[in-house]
Scaffold this motif. Structure first.
Motif, PDB file in Angstrom:
ATOM      1  N   LEU A  20       3.747  10.168  -7.191  1.00 23.59           N
ATOM      2  CA  LEU A  20       4.730  10.523  -8.211  1.00 23.59           C
ATOM      3  C   LEU A  20       4.053  10.792  -9.547  1.00 23.59           C
ATOM      4  CD1 LEU A  20       7.728  10.737  -9.067  1.00 23.59           C
ATOM      5  CD2 LEU A  20       7.624   8.310  -9.614  1.00 23.59           C
ATOM      6  N   CYS A  21       3.104   9.954  -9.931  1.00 19.68           N
ATOM      7  CA  CYS A  21       2.382  10.164 -11.189  1.00 19.68           C
ATOM      8  C   CYS A  21       1.573  11.449 -11.153  1.00 19.68           C
ATOM      9  CB  CYS A  21       1.465   8.972 -11.474  1.00 19.68           C
ATOM     10  SG  CYS A  21       2.345   7.474 -11.880  1.00 19.68           S
ATOM     11  N   ALA A  22       0.977  11.754 -10.016  1.00 22.31           N
ATOM     12  CA  ALA A  22       0.202  12.991  -9.896  1.00 22.31           C
ATOM     13  C   ALA A  22       1.112  14.208  -9.980  1.00 22.31           C
ATOM     14  CB  ALA A  22      -0.562  12.987  -8.580  1.00 22.31           C
ATOM     15  N   ALA A  23       2.284  14.133  -9.387  1.00 21.73           N
ATOM     16  CA  ALA A  23       3.210  15.265  -9.417  1.00 21.73           C
ATOM     17  C   ALA A  23       3.758  15.487 -10.823  1.00 21.73           C
ATOM     18  CB  ALA A  23       4.356  15.017  -8.434  1.00 21.73           C
ATOM     19  N   LEU A  24       4.065  14.424 -11.522  1.00 27.06           N
ATOM     20  CA  LEU A  24       4.607  14.573 -12.874  1.00 27.06           C
ATOM     21  C   LEU A  24       3.533  14.977 -13.875  1.00 27.06           C
ATOM     22  CD1 LEU A  24       7.039  11.537 -13.070  1.00 27.06           C
ATOM     23  CD2 LEU A  24       7.613  13.946 -12.740  1.00 27.06           C
ATOM     24  N   GLY A  75       0.816  -1.208   0.000  1.00 25.96           N
ATOM     25  CA  GLY A  75       0.000   0.000   0.000  1.00 25.96           C
ATOM     26  C   GLY A  75       0.849   1.257   0.000  1.00 25.96           C
ATOM     27  N   ALA A  76       1.944   1.248   0.759  1.00 24.77           N
ATOM     28  CA  ALA A  76       2.835   2.406   0.800  1.00 24.77           C
ATOM     29  C   ALA A  76       3.501   2.630  -0.559  1.00 24.77           C
ATOM     30  CB  ALA A  76       3.882   2.216   1.889  1.00 24.77           C
ATOM     31  N   LEU A  77       3.945   1.568  -1.192  1.00 26.16           N
ATOM     32  CA  LEU A  77       4.570   1.699  -2.516  1.00 26.16           C
ATOM     33  C   LEU A  77       3.561   2.166  -3.560  1.00 26.16           C
ATOM     34  CD1 LEU A  77       6.899  -1.430  -2.600  1.00 26.16           C
ATOM     35  CD2 LEU A  77       7.561   0.966  -2.397  1.00 26.16           C
ATOM     36  N   THR A  78       2.349   1.661  -3.478  1.00 31.71           N
ATOM     37  CA  THR A  78       1.303   2.079  -4.409  1.00 31.71           C
ATOM     38  C   THR A  78       0.974   3.558  -4.218  1.00 31.71           C
ATOM     39  OG1 THR A  78       0.376  -0.136  -4.380  1.00 31.71           O
ATOM     40  CG2 THR A  78      -1.040   1.609  -5.204  1.00 31.71           C
TER      41      THR A  78
END
Length: 56
Positions: free
Chosen positions: A22-26, A13-16
């Motif tokens: 990260l995807c939202a920031a990029l 869950g933490a990795l997800t």
């Protein structure tokens, strides 16, 4: 033994969540210059209103 499965689930869950952040920031920062990552230019503004330009 159940504690190990819980820890694995918690780590997954933490990795997800980190990947989602990260995807939202990029994705929130479009590249400067009007091109995408491949170098293609976006469609011109006239394509957005093609029906209006034809008098429809």
């Amino acid at each position: 033994m159940d504690g190990i499965y819980f820890l694995v689930l918690l780590a997954f869950g933490a990795l997800t969540g980190a990947l989602l952040a990260l995807c939202a920031a990029l994705g929130a920062n479009p590249p400067p210059g009007g091109t995408d990552a491949v170098g293609r230019s976006p469609q011109p503004d006239t394509a957005k209103h093609a029906a209006t330009n034809r008098g429809l």
